[in-house]
Enzyme design. Structure first.
Site, PDB file in Angstrom:
ATOM      1  N   HIS A  60      -5.871   3.309  -4.682  1.00 47.26           N
ATOM      2  CA  HIS A  60      -5.776   3.473  -3.304  1.00 47.26           C
ATOM      3  C   HIS A  60      -5.966   4.948  -2.941  1.00 47.26           C
ATOM      4  O   HIS A  60      -5.642   5.791  -1.996  1.00 47.26           O
ATOM      5  CB  HIS A  60      -4.210   3.184  -2.891  1.00 47.26           C
ATOM      6  CG  HIS A  60      -4.199   3.041  -1.115  1.00 47.26           C
ATOM      7  ND1 HIS A  60      -5.244   2.488  -0.391  1.00 47.26           N
ATOM      8  CD2 HIS A  60      -3.214   3.492  -0.425  1.00 47.26           C
ATOM      9  CE1 HIS A  60      -4.952   2.458   0.629  1.00 47.26           C
ATOM     10  NE2 HIS A  60      -3.653   3.156   0.933  1.00 47.26           N
ATOM     11  N   ASP A 115       0.777  -1.171  -0.047  1.00 48.01           N
ATOM     12  CA  ASP A 115       0.108  -0.149   0.113  1.00 48.01           C
ATOM     13  C   ASP A 115       0.997   1.309  -0.012  1.00 48.01           C
ATOM     14  O   ASP A 115       1.987   1.416   0.462  1.00 48.01           O
ATOM     15  CB  ASP A 115      -0.849  -0.087   1.237  1.00 48.01           C
ATOM     16  CG  ASP A 115      -2.128  -0.712   0.945  1.00 48.01           C
ATOM     17  OD1 ASP A 115      -2.210  -1.675   0.123  1.00 48.01           O
ATOM     18  OD2 ASP A 115      -3.226  -0.448   1.752  1.00 48.01           O
ATOM     19  N   HIS A 173       3.219  -2.430   3.919  1.00 47.93           N
ATOM     20  CA  HIS A 173       3.718  -0.883   3.695  1.00 47.93           C
ATOM     21  C   HIS A 173       5.301  -0.525   3.510  1.00 47.93           C
ATOM     22  O   HIS A 173       6.074  -0.410   4.695  1.00 47.93           O
ATOM     23  CB  HIS A 173       3.164   0.030   4.899  1.00 47.93           C
ATOM     24  CG  HIS A 173       1.985   0.050   5.387  1.00 47.93           C
ATOM     25  ND1 HIS A 173       1.073  -0.896   5.961  1.00 47.93           N
ATOM     26  CD2 HIS A 173       0.835   0.795   4.704  1.00 47.93           C
ATOM     27  CE1 HIS A 173       0.071  -0.884   5.851  1.00 47.93           C
ATOM     28  NE2 HIS A 173      -0.372   0.287   5.086  1.00 47.93           N
ATOM     29  N   HIS A 184      -5.069   9.940  -0.626  1.00 49.21           N
ATOM     30  CA  HIS A 184      -5.178   9.164   0.687  1.00 49.21           C
ATOM     31  C   HIS A 184      -5.893   9.688   1.759  1.00 49.21           C
ATOM     32  O   HIS A 184      -5.534   9.691   2.799  1.00 49.21           O
ATOM     33  CB  HIS A 184      -3.703   8.748   0.979  1.00 49.21           C
ATOM     34  CG  HIS A 184      -3.498   7.464   1.830  1.00 49.21           C
ATOM     35  ND1 HIS A 184      -3.455   7.782   3.082  1.00 49.21           N
ATOM     36  CD2 HIS A 184      -3.304   6.427   1.853  1.00 49.21           C
ATOM     37  CE1 HIS A 184      -3.526   6.436   3.881  1.00 49.21           C
ATOM     38  NE2 HIS A 184      -3.224   5.519   2.627  1.00 49.21           N
TER      39      HIS A 184
END
Ligand SMILES: [Zn+2]
Length: 251
Positions: A121, A71, A215, A125
């Site tokens: 995504h 991500d 991540h 964000h």
């Protein structure tokens, strides 16, 4: 000898103090709001459910396959991450942030050229709860366009920032037949674990069909970047193979 009570001087009798009662209506409203808030909070953060559209948090299969998903980003750690995965001959899925992809479209092209899949995504964000349909459309569609421009074909999976979604986002995704892809293994989201702790957690929690959230970007992703190789080798030792989200969903 104590003076008996009755001999105490009588208090001056003032107006009777007003008896305090919980205002029943206020309590009821507060409780309902608290319950409602808790319920909304849980619903928005659920890994396995949303109000509309398709959601996948793992795939039911007997095959020992898992999907690595990364991500945020992309950023300047691109060559390290792509190099690590190439060294292990593993293809993964990257849920990228549109605004970062826009600054460095070549990072997205590098990922796609290396055989990885891109997911959406959002563009900034932001938290996608209590947002207007226009905001949702801008966040989602702008990023889809940028992903398409990297050369990626096929469906683009969507993953909400921090896993948060409530109503307008799922409705938009449902209308555009874009699937929400969550995860069932999350080793690096809490207090910053060491690479060894990340590997141990993944090996303990992964099951056939698992979707693993990692991540690896930014300076903060260092432990995760260092965990990628031992994590892959550990899962291989446990009998697992690695597939993209598209390949996992095709099962
Ligand atoms: Zn994120």
């Amino acid at each position: 000898m104590e003076t008996p009570d009755k001999e105490k001087p009588a208090k001056a009798r003032g107006p009777r103090p007003r008896r305090r009662r919980w205002p029943l209506l206020a309590v009821t409203i507060t409780a309902a709001l608290a319950l409602g808030t808790l319920g909304v909070h849980r619903l928005a953060g659920s890994r396995t459910y949303q109000l509309a559209g398709d959601l996948t948090d793992r795939v039911e299969t007997r095959e020992k396959v898992v999907a690595l998903t990364f991500d945020d980003g992309p950023d300047e750690h691109i060559s390290e991450i792509v190099g690590t995965l190439a060294g292990e001959h593993v293809r993964a899925t990257f849920f990228v942030i549109g605004s970062q992809l826009e600054v460095h479209p070549e990072y997205g092209a590098t990922l796609v050229a290396a055989g990885h899949q891109l997911g959406n995504h959002t563009y900034t964000h932001r938290r996608m709860v209590f947002v207007s349909p226009d905001t949702v459309a801008a966040e989602v569609e702008r990023t889809n366009t940028l992903i398409r421009e990297t050369g990626q074909e096929g469906d683009i999976p969507f993953r909400p920032p921090n896993g948060k979604k409530l109503l307008t986002l799922p409705l938009h995704l449902a209308e555009h037949r874009q699937r929400t892809v969550m995860w069932d293994v999350e080793p690096d989201s809490g207090a910053r674990p060491t690479p060894a702790e990340i590997v141990t957690m993944v090996r303990e929690q992964a099951r056939p069909g698992s979707i693993i959230l990692l991540h690896p970007w930014y300076p903060t992703g260092r432990n995760t970047r260092e965990a990628i190789t031992p994590l892959i080798e550990g899962l291989r030792a446990d009998g697992y193979r690695f597939v993209t989200i598209a390949e996992l969903l095709a099962r």
